[in-house]
Motif scaffolding. Structure first.
Motif, PDB file in Angstrom:
ATOM      1  N   CYS A 102       0.901  -1.034  -0.049  1.00  0.00           N
ATOM      2  CA  CYS A 102       0.010  -0.094  -0.054  1.00  0.00           C
ATOM      3  C   CYS A 102       0.955   1.536   0.269  1.00  0.00           C
ATOM      4  O   CYS A 102       1.747   1.221   0.530  1.00  0.00           O
ATOM      5  CB  CYS A 102      -0.871  -0.096   1.094  1.00  0.00           C
ATOM      6  SG  CYS A 102       0.079   0.564   2.700  1.00  0.00           S
ATOM      7  N   HIS A 103       0.532   2.543  -0.335  1.00  0.00           N
ATOM      8  CA  HIS A 103       0.408   3.553  -0.667  1.00  0.00           C
ATOM      9  C   HIS A 103       1.530   4.133   0.973  1.00  0.00           C
ATOM     10  O   HIS A 103       2.323   4.835   1.142  1.00  0.00           O
ATOM     11  CB  HIS A 103       0.303   4.875  -1.427  1.00  0.00           C
ATOM     12  CG  HIS A 103      -1.065   5.080  -1.649  1.00  0.00           C
ATOM     13  ND1 HIS A 103      -2.482   4.625  -1.090  1.00  0.00           N
ATOM     14  CD2 HIS A 103      -1.017   5.964  -0.795  1.00  0.00           C
ATOM     15  CE1 HIS A 103      -2.798   5.537  -1.019  1.00  0.00           C
ATOM     16  NE2 HIS A 103      -2.783   6.102  -1.102  1.00  0.00           N
ATOM     17  N   ARG A 104       0.060   4.168   1.756  1.00  0.00           N
ATOM     18  CA  ARG A 104       0.447   4.787   3.036  1.00  0.00           C
ATOM     19  C   ARG A 104       1.737   3.997   4.023  1.00  0.00           C
ATOM     20  O   ARG A 104       2.164   4.755   4.127  1.00  0.00           O
ATOM     21  CB  ARG A 104      -0.889   4.669   4.077  1.00  0.00           C
ATOM     22  CG  ARG A 104      -0.574   2.841   3.908  1.00  0.00           C
ATOM     23  CD  ARG A 104      -2.282   2.774   5.089  1.00  0.00           C
ATOM     24  NE  ARG A 104      -2.063   1.422   6.334  1.00  0.00           N
ATOM     25  CZ  ARG A 104      -2.709   0.531   5.329  1.00  0.00           C
ATOM     26  NH1 ARG A 104      -3.026   0.454   4.307  1.00  0.00           N
ATOM     27  NH2 ARG A 104      -3.007  -0.564   5.934  1.00  0.00           N
ATOM     28  N   THR A 105       2.235   2.913   3.503  1.00  0.00           N
ATOM     29  CA  THR A 105       3.790   2.881   4.168  1.00  0.00           C
ATOM     30  C   THR A 105       4.179   3.432   3.215  1.00  0.00           C
ATOM     31  O   THR A 105       5.498   3.873   3.900  1.00  0.00           O
ATOM     32  CB  THR A 105       3.849   0.882   3.632  1.00  0.00           C
ATOM     33  OG1 THR A 105       3.529   0.630   3.065  1.00  0.00           O
ATOM     34  CG2 THR A 105       2.240   0.230   5.158  1.00  0.00           C
ATOM     35  N   MET A 106       3.894   3.549   1.864  1.00  0.00           N
ATOM     36  CA  MET A 106       5.199   4.978   1.191  1.00  0.00           C
ATOM     37  C   MET A 106       5.237   6.095   1.811  1.00  0.00           C
ATOM     38  O   MET A 106       6.412   6.534   1.834  1.00  0.00           O
ATOM     39  CB  MET A 106       5.534   4.599  -0.460  1.00  0.00           C
ATOM     40  CG  MET A 106       5.146   3.228  -0.962  1.00  0.00           C
ATOM     41  SD  MET A 106       4.742   3.310  -2.449  1.00  0.00           S
ATOM     42  CE  MET A 106       4.686   0.493  -2.976  1.00  0.00           C
ATOM     43  N   VAL A 107       4.303   6.856   2.080  1.00  0.00           N
ATOM     44  CA  VAL A 107       4.257   7.727   2.202  1.00  0.00           C
ATOM     45  C   VAL A 107       5.108   7.624   4.243  1.00  0.00           C
ATOM     46  O   VAL A 107       5.629   8.193   4.548  1.00  0.00           O
ATOM     47  CB  VAL A 107       2.577   8.175   2.881  1.00  0.00           C
ATOM     48  CG1 VAL A 107       2.503   9.293   3.843  1.00  0.00           C
ATOM     49  CG2 VAL A 107       1.898   8.792   1.521  1.00  0.00           C
ATOM     50  N   ALA A 108       5.013   6.926   5.237  1.00  0.00           N
ATOM     51  CA  ALA A 108       5.036   6.535   6.961  1.00  0.00           C
ATOM     52  C   ALA A 108       7.040   6.590   5.787  1.00  0.00           C
ATOM     53  O   ALA A 108       7.526   7.090   7.371  1.00  0.00           O
ATOM     54  CB  ALA A 108       5.263   5.133   6.719  1.00  0.00           C
TER      55      ALA A 108
END
Length: 135
Positions: A102-108
């Motif tokens: 997921c992209h939320r982990t990329m934002v993290a």
């Protein structure tokens, strides 16, 4: 004394609380008007069919590169209105590099790299998976 601000990530479909912020292009109809949104972190719809390496190149190279991490961090805290921001997208753990990521982990990871901020996944089982190689 400066208070340390924190942030978490979670699946949009299970997230609850005042700090929930969707970073997706849409939200389920039952959540419309009930969760805050920050579309600046939402990936382009044309990238959804891409394998993870190509998605990462597009997400980091075309979207995140144009944003200021500190400004985004501050804006997410403002949107949360005093609550701890919980940035959410649709994907549910467990994560892997082939089928479910997921992209939320990329934002993290972006916040960690740019600001030194650790943004953890709320679900403990998923947190260990955030260190997967990928991008």
């Amino acid at each position: 004394m400066v208070l340390r601000q924190e942030m978490k990530t979670e699946c949009l479909l299970t997230a609850r609380g005042p700090g929930v912020i969707a970073i997706s292009r849409s939200v389920p109809k039952y959540l419309a008007g009930r969760v805050k949104r920050f579309e600046a972190l939402a990936p382009d719809r044309r990238w959804h069919h891409l394998a993870k390496p190509a998605f990462c190149r597009a997400y980091f190279g075309h979207l995140l590169v144009r944003l200021d991490a500190q400004e985004v961090w501050n804006t997410l805290h403002e949107i949360a209105g005093g609550a701890e921001p919980i940035i959410c997208c649709y994907e549910r753990p467990p994560f892997d590099d082939l089928r479910n990521w997921c992209h939320r982990t990329m934002v993290a990871a972006w916040f960690r790299d740019k600001l030194g901020e650790i943004v953890e996944e709320i679900e403990p089982a998923a947190q260990a998976q955030l260190t997967l190689p990928g991008c």
